[in-house]
Design a protein around this motif. Sequence first.
Motif, PDB file in Angstrom:
ATOM      1  N   ILE A  66      41.980 -52.840 -27.103  1.00 57.68           N
ATOM      2  CA  ILE A  66      42.110 -51.829 -28.145  1.00 57.68           C
ATOM      3  C   ILE A  66      40.755 -51.628 -28.813  1.00 57.68           C
ATOM      4  CG2 ILE A  66      42.931 -53.544 -29.852  1.00 57.68           C
ATOM      5  CD1 ILE A  66      44.719 -51.217 -30.968  1.00 57.68           C
ATOM      6  N   GLY A  67      40.316 -50.366 -28.884  1.00 56.09           N
ATOM      7  CA  GLY A  67      39.001 -50.081 -29.446  1.00 56.09           C
ATOM      8  C   GLY A  67      38.878 -48.629 -29.848  1.00 56.09           C
ATOM      9  N   ASP A  78      37.575 -50.459 -17.842  1.00 57.79           N
ATOM     10  CA  ASP A  78      37.912 -51.750 -17.232  1.00 57.79           C
ATOM     11  C   ASP A  78      39.384 -51.811 -16.834  1.00 57.79           C
ATOM     12  OD1 ASP A  78      36.547 -54.474 -16.752  1.00 57.79           O
ATOM     13  OD2 ASP A  78      38.468 -55.026 -17.636  1.00 57.79           O
ATOM     14  N   ALA A  79      40.257 -51.363 -17.723  1.00 60.99           N
ATOM     15  CA  ALA A  79      41.699 -51.397 -17.432  1.00 60.99           C
ATOM     16  C   ALA A  79      42.053 -50.501 -16.258  1.00 60.99           C
ATOM     17  CB  ALA A  79      42.489 -50.982 -18.678  1.00 60.99           C
ATOM     18  N   SER A  80      41.421 -49.321 -16.208  1.00 63.43           N
ATOM     19  CA  SER A  80      41.774 -48.357 -15.159  1.00 63.43           C
ATOM     20  C   SER A  80      41.304 -48.808 -13.785  1.00 63.43           C
ATOM     21  CB  SER A  80      41.191 -46.976 -15.488  1.00 63.43           C
ATOM     22  OG  SER A  80      39.775 -47.006 -15.467  1.00 63.43           O
ATOM     23  N   GLU A  81      40.342 -49.722 -13.725  1.00 64.75           N
ATOM     24  CA  GLU A  81      39.850 -50.210 -12.439  1.00 64.75           C
ATOM     25  C   GLU A  81      40.694 -51.340 -11.868  1.00 64.75           C
ATOM     26  OE1 GLU A  81      37.630 -49.040 -10.522  1.00 64.75           O
ATOM     27  OE2 GLU A  81      36.658 -47.565 -11.810  1.00 64.75           O
ATOM     28  N   ALA A  95      44.722 -50.144 -21.831  1.00 65.14           N
ATOM     29  CA  ALA A  95      43.687 -49.878 -22.825  1.00 65.14           C
ATOM     30  C   ALA A  95      44.140 -48.797 -23.793  1.00 65.14           C
ATOM     31  CB  ALA A  95      42.390 -49.451 -22.139  1.00 65.14           C
ATOM     32  N   LEU A  96      43.987 -49.082 -25.075  1.00 60.89           N
ATOM     33  CA  LEU A  96      44.292 -48.115 -26.122  1.00 60.89           C
ATOM     34  C   LEU A  96      43.006 -47.746 -26.837  1.00 60.89           C
ATOM     35  CD1 LEU A  96      47.490 -49.761 -27.677  1.00 60.89           C
ATOM     36  CD2 LEU A  96      47.344 -48.069 -25.834  1.00 60.89           C
ATOM     37  N   ILE A  97      42.834 -46.460 -27.111  1.00 63.17           N
ATOM     38  CA  ILE A  97      41.637 -45.983 -27.793  1.00 63.17           C
ATOM     39  C   ILE A  97      42.043 -45.138 -28.995  1.00 63.17           C
ATOM     40  CG2 ILE A  97      41.457 -44.024 -26.173  1.00 63.17           C
ATOM     41  CD1 ILE A  97      38.410 -44.126 -26.585  1.00 63.17           C
ATOM     42  N   ALA A  98      41.359 -45.366 -30.103  1.00 58.57           N
ATOM     43  CA  ALA A  98      41.656 -44.606 -31.316  1.00 58.57           C
ATOM     44  C   ALA A  98      41.508 -43.114 -31.049  1.00 58.57           C
ATOM     45  CB  ALA A  98      40.708 -45.021 -32.439  1.00 58.57           C
ATOM     46  N   GLY A  99      42.551 -42.353 -31.388  1.00 58.54           N
ATOM     47  CA  GLY A  99      42.530 -40.917 -31.133  1.00 58.54           C
ATOM     48  C   GLY A  99      43.237 -40.539 -29.846  1.00 58.54           C
TER      49      GLY A  99
END
Length: 271
Positions: A66-67, A78-81, A95-99
């Motif tokens: 999370i970032g 990294d998560a998608s690979e 992976a979670l991304i703000a927005g």
Amino acid sequence: MEFTKTTEQESHYNDLEKMSILELLQNINKEDQTVPQIVKQSIPEIEILVKAIVPKLKNGGRLFYIGAGTSGRLGVVDASECPPTFGVSEDLVIALIAGGDKAIRKAVENAEDSKEQGWEDLLKHKISSNDAVIGIAASGTTPYVIGALEKCNQQNIITGCITCNQNSPMSLVSQYPIEVIVGPEFVTGSSRMKAGTAQKLVLNMISTSLMIQLGRVKGNKMVDMQLSNHKLVNRGIQMIVDEIGVSHQLAKELLASNGSVRKAVNAYRNG
């Protein structure tokens, strides 16, 4: 110790606009060369975090990154690979991304400033104490990440973080903090540079060592990789040839009929 953002401190270089292209490139490279040695100093902390996460994943849990901004995007990369490289489910490393996803390409104004939104985003994935969460923030001060980690601690969820400042608020709320102190950036405050490189290196180490611990690599080969293009199919065929000594044609047929290097090798040996 008082918290100081070394990532925001004045660059060691001045008058960048007066440098030649060669000087710019040489000086950026000079700074970049310091990063791997600084990451090396954090290996003990990285080891402790990976050791804590392995049992969770072996027992059906998941790893969340999370970032926000650059840090969030690095988590997404990294998560998608992991699925194509190691043949794991897309739900294993998330992976979670703000927005949200639109923030992967364009900055979303004020997205990282909510201390509640990170936890709300994790709840959408039904996060539980079976899972682990790693916050990623070069500054170590991102409210979106810190709020999520605080909530995770309350819910008995393993928390780690990757930051480039010492004694940051994010480190203080993480059970397993990783602090990679790369110092001032070439362009003052541009933490997509050395800080981003450091975070990418640490993420590589975490996900790769986790996948090897989960049995997703044999010898040194990606035997569970997804065969998503001609290059990877040809790599898979060669892996089979090297492993069991069959002809290129038979290896090609085994791979086509079984769908992965591991399954092809097992089918041949058990046939």
